[in-house]
Design an enzyme around this catalytic site. Structure first.
Site, PDB file in Angstrom:
ATOM      1  N   THR A 139       0.847  -1.197   0.000  1.00  0.00           N
ATOM      2  CA  THR A 139       0.000   0.000   0.000  1.00  0.00           C
ATOM      3  C   THR A 139       0.879   1.241   0.000  1.00  0.00           C
ATOM      4  O   THR A 139       2.086   1.158   0.210  1.00  0.00           O
ATOM      5  CB  THR A 139      -0.936   0.020   1.217  1.00  0.00           C
ATOM      6  N   HIS A 143      10.288   3.195 -10.123  1.00  0.00           N
ATOM      7  CA  HIS A 143       9.010   3.833  -9.758  1.00  0.00           C
ATOM      8  C   HIS A 143       8.056   3.830 -10.942  1.00  0.00           C
ATOM      9  O   HIS A 143       7.271   4.773 -11.130  1.00  0.00           O
ATOM     10  CB  HIS A 143       9.251   5.258  -9.248  1.00  0.00           C
TER      11      HIS A 143
END
Length: 340
Positions: free
Chosen positions: A121, A236
């Protein structure tokens, strides 16, 4: 509900943000950052896809491995397969507020748990982002891994304490977020981390510490020496720095340097079970999947995420069978070749 229906629903929800392309390679993304595309020109996003595509599989069917076992152990916890849910967050900033932060986190975490695996998360400038992830992990009885931005050590440790209360399996820091403008523009510090910083963080908790955003052997060695127990080879999703190498470009060297001493995870451009097999053959212990699960969450909630993960796992099973692999430990560089 099937996956095609899930994708059609997601296309409606994400109109103007994501086209839910048949081939998700960043070439037709209507939005960059904020949004779901890559930073700048999007080259880093596209490179993830291209670097993985240049690896091909060696088909092998004359072998005795008739049964495929995809089970995987993560920090003492048995998963059904080595495919984890990547952290997807920032509904207000990236998705125009059309989606509820808690709804996304809940879909990813509970869907992954239902499929027999685990999801990460997120964190962000809005406190609701981290809180939504923790709430989902708490609902899943700790079955999740919260990711914390590379804030000051004091702020990271504060969030680790919150994560500990949920019973989370581990905690991660996405160190590749050290330059994200959505944090700095609202006055929240994100910064590169020194070895001493990581040592302090690792010693502050009994949870396994994962560093996400490792793209060089040098950084992998720092992670190993500083007390991390796992790394995620990641740029990323091409969203932090334009013109980076793809994760499949750098994974073999990193894995050769630290595998066996660190859990090596990887993300970036993984769209199928065949892609999972390639990453495992390049040296990863397991993979993280982001955009496909985000689309599944938007179109089908927890059930959509479960279905997408199970589809990836089934594709991995078939790919293992057709490359002579009966278990994950059979997957090696011998099942792939570079033809580019």
């Amino acid at each position: 509900m099937d996956l095609q229906e899930v994708r059609e629903k997601a296309r409606e929800v994400l109109k103007g943000i994501c086209r839910v392309c048949v081939v998700c390679d960043g070439r037709n993304c209507p939005t960059g950052v904020p949004g779901i595309g890559g930073a700048g020109t999007g080259e880093g996003f596209r490179r993830n896809i291209a670097s993985l595509a240049r690896w091909k599989l060696n088909l092998r069917v004359l072998h005795p491995r008739k049964i495929q076992d995809t089970t995987f152990e993560l920090f003492g916890h048995k998963l059904s397969f080595p495919i984890l849910g990547g952290a997807i967050a920032g509904a207000k900033v990236n998705f125009g507020g059309r989606l509820d932060e808690r709804e996304i986190a809940r879909a990813l975490v509970l869907g992954a748990k239902a499929a027999g695996t685990v999801a990460l998360t997120g964190d962000g400038p809005d406190p609701e982002v981290f809180a939504a992830g923790l709430a989902a992990i708490r609902e899943a009885d700790g079955w999740g891994i919260p990711v914390i931005k590379p804030r000051s050590n004091k702020e990271i440790i504060k969030r680790i304490r919150e994560a500990e209360k949920t019973g989370a399996l581990a905690v991660a820091i996405d160190v590749d977020a050290a330059g994200l403008f959505n944090m700095t523009r609202v006055g929240q510090v994100v910064e590169p981390k020194t070895a001493e910083d990581i040592i302090e963080i690792a010693r502050s908790t009994s949870l396994p510490l994962i560093l996400k955003g490792i793209m060089t052997v040098a950084d992998a060695k720092v992670a190993l020496a500083s007390g991390a127990v796992g790394i995620v080879v990641s740029n990323h999703g091409g969203r932090a720095l334009d013109h980076t190498l793809g994760t499949a470009d750098v994974l073999p060297g990193i894995a050769a340097a630290v595998k066996g001493r660190l859990m090596v995870l990887v993300d970036g451009g993984i769209r199928s079970g065949v892609d999972v097999l390639k990453m495992l053959a390049l040296g990863a212990d397991a993979v993280l999947v982001g955009r496909p699960l985000f689309i599944a969450a938007c179109g089908g909630g927890p059930q959509g995420v479960k279905m997408q993960l199970e589809a990836l796992a089934q594709e991995l099973t078939v790919a293992m069978r057709l490359t002579g692999c009966g278990a994950l430990q059979d997957i090696s560089s011998e099942v792939i070749c570079n033809v580019m």
